[in-house]
Write a protein that holds these residues in place. Structure first.
Motif, PDB file in Angstrom:
ATOM      1  N   GLY A 108      15.114  11.540 -39.689  1.00  0.00           N
ATOM      2  CA  GLY A 108      14.774  10.445 -38.766  1.00  0.00           C
ATOM      3  C   GLY A 108      15.503   9.165 -39.140  1.00  0.00           C
ATOM      4  N   LEU A 109      15.582   8.868 -40.438  1.00  0.00           N
ATOM      5  CA  LEU A 109      16.287   7.661 -40.893  1.00  0.00           C
ATOM      6  C   LEU A 109      17.774   7.768 -40.588  1.00  0.00           C
ATOM      7  CD1 LEU A 109      14.597   7.032 -44.380  1.00  0.00           C
ATOM      8  CD2 LEU A 109      14.355   5.644 -42.310  1.00  0.00           C
ATOM      9  N   LEU A 110      18.349   8.938 -40.859  1.00  0.00           N
ATOM     10  CA  LEU A 110      19.793   9.092 -40.685  1.00  0.00           C
ATOM     11  C   LEU A 110      20.189   9.152 -39.213  1.00  0.00           C
ATOM     12  CD1 LEU A 110      20.585  11.493 -43.653  1.00  0.00           C
ATOM     13  CD2 LEU A 110      20.907   9.008 -43.527  1.00  0.00           C
ATOM     14  N   LYS A 116       7.545  15.681 -35.148  1.00  0.00           N
ATOM     15  CA  LYS A 116       6.936  14.371 -34.827  1.00  0.00           C
ATOM     16  C   LYS A 116       7.309  13.321 -35.877  1.00  0.00           C
ATOM     17  CE  LYS A 116       2.858  15.633 -32.084  1.00  0.00           C
ATOM     18  NZ  LYS A 116       3.015  14.834 -30.885  1.00  0.00           N
ATOM     19  N   ILE A 117       7.368  13.742 -37.139  1.00  0.00           N
ATOM     20  CA  ILE A 117       7.747  12.797 -38.199  1.00  0.00           C
ATOM     21  C   ILE A 117       9.196  12.338 -38.003  1.00  0.00           C
ATOM     22  CG2 ILE A 117       8.228  12.604 -40.693  1.00  0.00           C
ATOM     23  CD1 ILE A 117       5.652  14.348 -41.101  1.00  0.00           C
ATOM     24  N   ARG A 118      10.084  13.282 -37.724  1.00  0.00           N
ATOM     25  CA  ARG A 118      11.495  12.922 -37.510  1.00  0.00           C
ATOM     26  C   ARG A 118      11.622  11.921 -36.348  1.00  0.00           C
ATOM     27  NH1 ARG A 118      13.303  17.836 -37.486  1.00  0.00           N
ATOM     28  NH2 ARG A 118      13.072  18.094 -35.253  1.00  0.00           N
ATOM     29  N   ASP A 119      10.959  12.225 -35.237  1.00  0.00           N
ATOM     30  CA  ASP A 119      11.028  11.336 -34.070  1.00  0.00           C
ATOM     31  C   ASP A 119      10.357   9.997 -34.358  1.00  0.00           C
ATOM     32  OD1 ASP A 119      12.228  13.460 -32.872  1.00  0.00           O
ATOM     33  OD2 ASP A 119      10.541  13.975 -31.561  1.00  0.00           O
ATOM     34  N   GLY A 120       9.212  10.052 -35.047  1.00  0.00           N
ATOM     35  CA  GLY A 120       8.455   8.821 -35.339  1.00  0.00           C
ATOM     36  C   GLY A 120       9.240   7.892 -36.256  1.00  0.00           C
ATOM     37  N   VAL A 121       9.874   8.455 -37.273  1.00  0.00           N
ATOM     38  CA  VAL A 121      10.669   7.623 -38.191  1.00  0.00           C
ATOM     39  C   VAL A 121      11.858   7.028 -37.427  1.00  0.00           C
ATOM     40  CG1 VAL A 121      12.162   7.667 -40.237  1.00  0.00           C
ATOM     41  CG2 VAL A 121       9.920   8.789 -40.299  1.00  0.00           C
ATOM     42  N   ALA A 150      14.162   2.110 -34.944  1.00  0.00           N
ATOM     43  CA  ALA A 150      14.665   1.452 -33.725  1.00  0.00           C
ATOM     44  C   ALA A 150      13.939   0.133 -33.462  1.00  0.00           C
ATOM     45  CB  ALA A 150      14.514   2.394 -32.534  1.00  0.00           C
ATOM     46  N   LYS A 151      12.678   0.009 -33.923  1.00  0.00           N
ATOM     47  CA  LYS A 151      11.959  -1.259 -33.657  1.00  0.00           C
ATOM     48  C   LYS A 151      11.722  -2.073 -34.937  1.00  0.00           C
ATOM     49  CE  LYS A 151       7.238   0.334 -33.734  1.00  0.00           C
ATOM     50  NZ  LYS A 151       5.921   0.279 -33.194  1.00  0.00           N
ATOM     51  N   LEU A 152      12.661  -1.948 -35.854  1.00  0.00           N
ATOM     52  CA  LEU A 152      12.580  -2.702 -37.118  1.00  0.00           C
ATOM     53  C   LEU A 152      12.378  -4.209 -36.914  1.00  0.00           C
ATOM     54  CD1 LEU A 152      15.369  -1.344 -39.489  1.00  0.00           C
ATOM     55  CD2 LEU A 152      12.946  -1.646 -40.036  1.00  0.00           C
ATOM     56  N   ALA A 153      13.041  -4.735 -35.889  1.00  0.00           N
ATOM     57  CA  ALA A 153      12.987  -6.193 -35.672  1.00  0.00           C
ATOM     58  C   ALA A 153      11.571  -6.653 -35.356  1.00  0.00           C
ATOM     59  CB  ALA A 153      13.921  -6.565 -34.538  1.00  0.00           C
ATOM     60  N   GLN A 154      10.702  -5.709 -34.914  1.00  0.00           N
ATOM     61  CA  GLN A 154       9.345  -6.102 -34.495  1.00  0.00           C
ATOM     62  C   GLN A 154       8.322  -6.033 -35.611  1.00  0.00           C
ATOM     63  OE1 GLN A 154       8.358  -3.709 -30.981  1.00  0.00           O
ATOM     64  NE2 GLN A 154      10.531  -3.700 -30.515  1.00  0.00           N
TER      65      GLN A 154
END
Ligand SMILES: [Zn+2]
Length: 261
Positions: A47-49, A197-202, A207-211
């Motif tokens: 998910g991170l990569l 779900k973990i891969r997608d959730g991460v 993607a919303k780090l700025a929030q």
């Protein structure tokens, strides 16, 4: 980007443990739990990569921090933090990190339908409060990360654990891989569905780090620990010189969150 994946083992899919036994080498589910944890950590790495190049440290955090993850099966390229005792909680994290991911975490002691719920020690600790608020490992980790200037951006656990995460960490992304029907009973997602779900959730969390902001709780910090046994409180007072406020309860105060736990 630089990420730290902190791991525990009780909060992975289909793991419920056996009442009265810790999730350790003597428990029937331990070997299975290690494999599931390894797969869930790999899902978080993927998910991170998916969001781009990243430096990733995976911390083996359960029990003595050794071989709870099958290291050789982790995705190549990550660094692995193992062993104990360690210099402090969140060992190498500093403000250069982008975010922290918690995988396999569990709810605090005493939570109804919290799968394998406990606070650091299921045999020793009854309750813990930070600045007057009941706290478990998810909340304390988020506050410690916040003191380092880093947000916890994703938590996977059972439903009670993800509820606790949302309660403590505004804007956190969570995945509940199972729902407790008791402390040692749960209805779980299939392991591969949980991993997806973990891969997608991460990926969504990145993607919303700025929030999301680091969870800042201003010092001074006061950690109150109620032990199950009076003798444990006595031993803590003798070993550390901390204050005892009743027969089973001690308190530690500091402006440094890492000095209270
Ligand atoms: Zn654990």
């Amino acid at each position: 980007m630089k990420f730290y994946i902190a791991t525990d083992i009780e909060g992975v899919a289909t793991v419920t443990g056996v009442a009265g036994q810790g999730m350790n080498k003597d428990c029937k589910q331990y070997e299975f739990a290690r494999r599931m944890l390894t797969c869930e950590v790999n899902a978080a790495i993927d998910g991170l990569l998916s969001a781009g190049q990243a430096e990733i440290i995976v911390s083996d955090g359960h029990s003595d921090g050794t071989s709870n993850i099958i290291y050789e099966e982790l995705r190549r390229g990550v660094k692995i933090l193992a062993g104990s005792p360690r210099p402090r909680q969140l060992e190498v994290v500093d403000e250069s990190f982008t975010g922290i991911i918690l995988i396999g975490y569990h709810p605090m002691a005493g939570v109804e339908n919290g799968v394998l719920s406990h606070t650091f020690s299921s045999v020793a600790i009854q309750n813990m409060w930070l600045n007057g608020r009941l706290v478990g490992e998810i909340g304390l980790t988020a506050v410690q990360a916040g003191a380092l200037g880093v947000p916890v951006i994703f938590v996977s656990s059972c439903k009670a654990g993800t509820d606790e995460a949302k309660d403590w960490i505004p804007g956190v992304t969570t995945v509940a891989v199972k729902e407790g029907l008791g402390r040692n009973c749960a209805i779980s997602l299939h392991p591969e569905d949980a991993q997806e779900k973990i891969r997608d959730g991460v990926g969504r969390a990145v993607a919303k780090l700025a929030q999301i902001q680091p969870l800042r709780i201003e010092p001074p910090y006061e950690l109150r620990i109620e032990y199950k046994l009076e003798s444990t409180a006595e031993a803590m007072v003798r070993a550390t010189g901390c204050e005892r406020i009743d027969s089973r309860t001690i308190v530690r105060r500091s402006d440094d969150i890492f000095k209270v736990y």
